[in-house]
Design a protein around this motif. Structure first.
Motif, short mmCIF file in Angstrom:
data_model
loop_
_atom_site.label_atom_id
_atom_site.label_comp_id
_atom_site.label_asym_id
_atom_site.label_seq_id
_atom_site.Cartn_x
_atom_site.Cartn_y
_atom_site.Cartn_z
N LEU A 84 79.97 14.20 0.24
CA LEU A 84 78.44 14.52 -0.05
C LEU A 84 78.30 14.88 -1.66
O LEU A 84 76.96 15.06 -1.68
CB LEU A 84 78.13 16.05 0.42
N ALA A 85 79.12 14.19 -2.56
CA ALA A 85 79.07 14.64 -3.34
C ALA A 85 78.02 13.57 -3.89
O ALA A 85 76.92 13.72 -5.08
CB ALA A 85 79.97 14.37 -4.55
N GLN A 86 78.05 12.33 -3.44
CA GLN A 86 77.25 10.92 -3.48
C GLN A 86 76.04 11.83 -3.54
O GLN A 86 74.58 11.34 -3.52
CB GLN A 86 77.85 9.34 -3.32
N ARG A 87 75.74 11.91 -1.84
CA ARG A 87 74.44 12.18 -1.34
C ARG A 87 73.63 13.56 -2.04
O ARG A 87 72.27 12.83 -2.64
CB ARG A 87 74.82 12.78 -0.21
N LEU A 88 74.72 14.31 -2.96
CA LEU A 88 73.62 15.88 -3.28
C LEU A 88 73.20 15.14 -4.64
O LEU A 88 72.45 15.43 -5.22
CB LEU A 88 74.55 16.71 -3.88
N ALA A 89 73.94 14.10 -5.22
CA ALA A 89 73.72 13.06 -7.20
C ALA A 89 72.28 12.34 -6.36
O ALA A 89 71.91 12.99 -7.42
CB ALA A 89 74.93 12.78 -7.23
N TYR A 90 72.30 11.88 -5.13
CA TYR A 90 71.53 10.97 -5.23
C TYR A 90 70.04 12.00 -4.78
O TYR A 90 68.87 11.14 -5.70
CB TYR A 90 71.05 10.32 -3.93
N SER A 91 69.66 12.71 -4.18
CA SER A 91 69.05 13.54 -3.43
C SER A 91 68.58 14.44 -4.82
O SER A 91 67.30 14.81 -5.00
CB SER A 91 69.66 14.61 -3.05
N GLN A 92 68.80 14.36 -6.10
CA GLN A 92 68.46 15.20 -7.39
C GLN A 92 67.96 13.51 -8.06
O GLN A 92 67.70 13.95 -9.20
CB GLN A 92 69.11 15.60 -7.74
N GLN A 93 68.41 12.39 -7.97
CA GLN A 93 67.88 11.42 -8.49
C GLN A 93 68.64 11.42 -9.92
O GLN A 93 69.31 11.71 -11.29
CB GLN A 93 66.53 11.40 -9.31
N LEU A 94 69.89 12.09 -9.54
CA LEU A 94 71.23 11.68 -10.50
C LEU A 94 72.54 10.88 -10.23
O LEU A 94 73.46 10.64 -10.51
CB LEU A 94 71.76 13.47 -10.68
N GLY A 95 72.12 9.83 -9.50
CA GLY A 95 72.75 9.21 -9.25
C GLY A 95 73.59 8.22 -9.49
O GLY A 95 74.74 8.66 -10.32
N TRP A 96 73.25 8.81 -11.33
CA TRP A 96 74.17 7.75 -12.24
C TRP A 96 75.26 8.18 -12.82
O TRP A 96 76.66 8.02 -12.84
CB TRP A 96 73.44 7.37 -14.04
N LYS A 97 75.11 10.14 -12.17
CA LYS A 97 76.58 10.81 -12.75
C LYS A 97 77.72 10.58 -11.40
O LYS A 97 79.09 10.21 -11.58
CB LYS A 97 76.37 12.10 -12.07
N HIS A 98 76.79 9.81 -10.27
CA HIS A 98 78.18 9.29 -9.67
C HIS A 98 79.19 8.21 -9.83
O HIS A 98 79.42 7.85 -8.95
CB HIS A 98 77.22 9.28 -7.82
N ASN A 99 77.44 7.32 -10.40
CA ASN A 99 78.39 5.71 -10.95
C ASN A 99 79.62 6.64 -11.84
O ASN A 99 80.17 5.39 -11.68
CB ASN A 99 76.91 4.92 -11.41
N VAL A 100 78.95 6.84 -12.62
CA VAL A 100 79.77 7.31 -13.41
C VAL A 100 81.44 7.95 -13.29
O VAL A 100 82.28 7.23 -13.77
CB VAL A 100 79.17 8.24 -15.25
N SER A 101 81.82 8.70 -12.32
CA SER A 101 82.81 9.49 -12.01
C SER A 101 83.04 8.37 -11.01
O SER A 101 84.35 8.35 -11.12
CB SER A 101 82.12 10.40 -10.86
N GLN A 102 82.35 7.42 -9.86
CA GLN A 102 83.12 6.47 -9.26
C GLN A 102 84.18 5.40 -10.62
O GLN A 102 84.93 5.23 -10.28
CB GLN A 102 82.73 5.72 -8.96
N ALA A 103 83.12 4.94 -11.74
CA ALA A 103 84.31 3.93 -12.33
C ALA A 103 85.10 4.73 -13.29
O ALA A 103 86.54 4.54 -13.17
CB ALA A 103 83.06 4.35 -13.76
N CYS A 104 84.72 6.07 -13.33
CA CYS A 104 85.95 6.86 -13.63
C CYS A 104 87.66 6.81 -12.91
O CYS A 104 88.05 6.80 -13.06
CB CYS A 104 85.70 8.30 -14.39
N GLY A 105 87.16 7.25 -11.70
CA GLY A 105 87.97 7.26 -10.39
C GLY A 105 89.04 6.22 -10.49
O GLY A 105 90.52 6.26 -9.84
N ASN A 106 87.94 5.31 -10.61
CA ASN A 106 88.67 3.19 -10.40
C ASN A 106 89.30 2.99 -11.86
O ASN A 106 90.59 2.36 -11.35
CB ASN A 106 87.32 1.98 -10.19
N VAL A 107 89.43 3.45 -12.89
CA VAL A 107 90.14 3.21 -14.24
C VAL A 107 91.32 4.48 -14.26
O VAL A 107 92.57 3.80 -13.80
CB VAL A 107 90.03 3.66 -15.48
#
Length: 458
Positions: free
Chosen positions: A153-176
């Motif tokens: 739900l972190a992704q959905r909460l971020a998207y709903s606040q127009q903060l999808g960029w934070k989810h993108n950054v967190s996923q990139a960090c997780g991949n690294v």
């Protein structure tokens, strides 16, 4: 267009989302390419194949959220748009509690199977050491899935606040971090289960960190004022059911053509089809990057009555799809055969010219549907869309099986085009036009629409 976007808060959020989506996907692809040689070198081919199979199974059971995440995203976006924070907190808390309960049940049911099932027979394992470690590998996949299930739900909460960029950054960090952890595990000669855990856990940890950050930002970390509402959960499930059906149908349409080709023409005939499919899928990456931010934006615009903005954004997304996706893809179709030959170095695997252009037409129709589909999904007009999708899937499946006998791989694509496009494309356009007509032509700021899931703040 971009100059106009920079002048509004929503436009700035869109640009940040778009830029980080491209960067996050690039990082994700690079990390996946790096993971493969590390994993195969440390595990061997059979263990790596087991890991990939288990990952595919875990992807299939993501539908266990019953579409709850997408429904939550829409309703949260509407609530945030009209500043109904108490209602948004109750909605999010109810959904999180439901998914936590589902994850607990899944863990209780699935984890014991890692030791109860005959895994070597199920997965065709031959190596004795891999047979011994198979239960730990299955348990590692299932454990990370179950723990991470509610935190999605972190992704959905971020998207709903127009903060999808934070989810993108967190996923990139997780991949690294996942690549680094997998490399360290390989150097320390960890077992298969531990290596899978090292590769899968960072993505879960990224979502946990993101959800804690977002809840702290909203001052929702405390439990004060939290009242779970099971009526809300039932209504979210009713909305999410339609999204779930569409997700299953999309997955089926992606996998079914290759099954039809393999069973009718032999496994070797799948290769040129799959390579053409992979080649044209690359052009969808850019479209997804600029379409994904629009989903929650449409939900917010609906809640605040900005229907003129919705119309203008639909037009812009159609233009962007045409010039940034379809026209470059047409150029790619002309160059597809030499590019694929250079890629795989096997003339037998290169798709025919007819197959390439049929694949282009299929992808072009899918890409042109996306702006209408995202608008309808964002404003939660998905019930009739789902009915159309079911009808299109049934027609496509029947035509694929019929036409593959006469036209080989080309017949599969003809079946998809004839069975799907007249139904889904035409009906989605009609549904969009009908929706925009029903909301009239209000001024950019009107009285917000009320929704059953968002109650006024006291």
């Amino acid at each position: 267009m971009f100059a106009a976007l920079r002048k509004s808060t929503r436009g700035k959020s869109f640009l940040a989302f778009f830029a980080t989506s491209i960067a996050s996907r690039a990082v994700g692809i690079a990390c996946q390419l790096l993971q493969v040689p590390i994993a195969i070198g440390a595990m061997g081919s059979e263990a790596f194949g087991l890991w990939m199979t288990l990952s595919s199974i875990s992807y299939m059971i993501t539908f266990a959220d019953f579409g709850m995440g997408v429904g939550v995203q829409n309703r949260l976006a509407e609530a945030f748009a009209v500043k109904q924070l108490d209602a948004a907190r109750q909605l999010f808390g109810s959904a999180f509690l439901f998914l936590l309960c589902v994850a607990t049940v899944l863990a209780a049911v699935l984890l014991p199977l890692a030791w109860l099932l005959n895994l070597p027979v199920i997965f065709g394992l031959t190596d004795h050491s891999i047979k011994a470690e198979a239960p730990q590998a299955v348990a590692a996949i299932l454990a990370t899935f179950c723990v991470g299930f509610p935190f999605g739900l972190a992704q959905r909460l971020a998207y709903s606040q127009q903060l999808g960029w934070k989810h993108n950054v967190s996923q990139a960090c997780g991949n690294v971090v996942a690549v680094a952890a997998l490399y360290l595990a390989s150097r320390l000669h960890f077992g298969i289960g531990a290596m899978i855990l090292c590769a899968a856990a960072p993505a879960v940890l990224a979502n946990v960190c993101l959800i804690v950050h977002l809840l702290k930002r909203l001052d929702w970390l405390h439990l004060r004022g939290f009242r779970p509402d099971f009526a809300t959960v039932r209504e979210l499930l009713g909305l999410g059911m339609y999204f779930t059906v569409q997700q299953i149908l999309n997955l089926s349409l992606f996998a079914l053509p290759q099954i039809v080709i393999s069973t009718s023409l032999g496994a070797a005939a799948v290769t040129p089809f799959n390579l053409a499919q992979r080649f044209f899928n690359l052009f969808g990456v850019l479209q997804n990057a600029f379409m994904l931010p629009l989903w929650p934006a449409y939900s917010q615009a609906k809640a605040t009555g900005e229907f003129q903005w919705i119309r203008a954004t639909l037009q812009r997304s159609l233009l962007a799809t045409t010039f940034l996706t379809i026209l470059p893809m047409a150029l790619g179709a002309f160059l597809a055969k030499p590019i694929i030959l250079l890629w795989v170095k096997s003339a037998a695997a290169v798709p025919s010219t007819t197959l390439i252009w049929l694949m282009f037409l299929w992808n072009a129709s899918v890409f042109l549907q996306q702006p209408f589909g995202f608008l309808l999904a964002g404003v939660s007009r998905v019930q009739r869309m789902t009915y159309y999708s079911v009808l299109a899937a049934v027609c496509s499946a029947g035509l694929m099986v019929l036409l593959v006998r006469w036209y080989a791989q080309d017949g599969v694509l003809l079946g998809m085009l004839i069975g799907s496009v007249p139904i889904t494309f035409v009906c989605n356009v009609m549904e969009t036009v009908l929706y925009l007509r029903t909301v009239g032509h209000p001024s950019p700021v009107t009285k917000p629409e009320k929704t059953a899931l968002v109650s006024p703040e006291p």
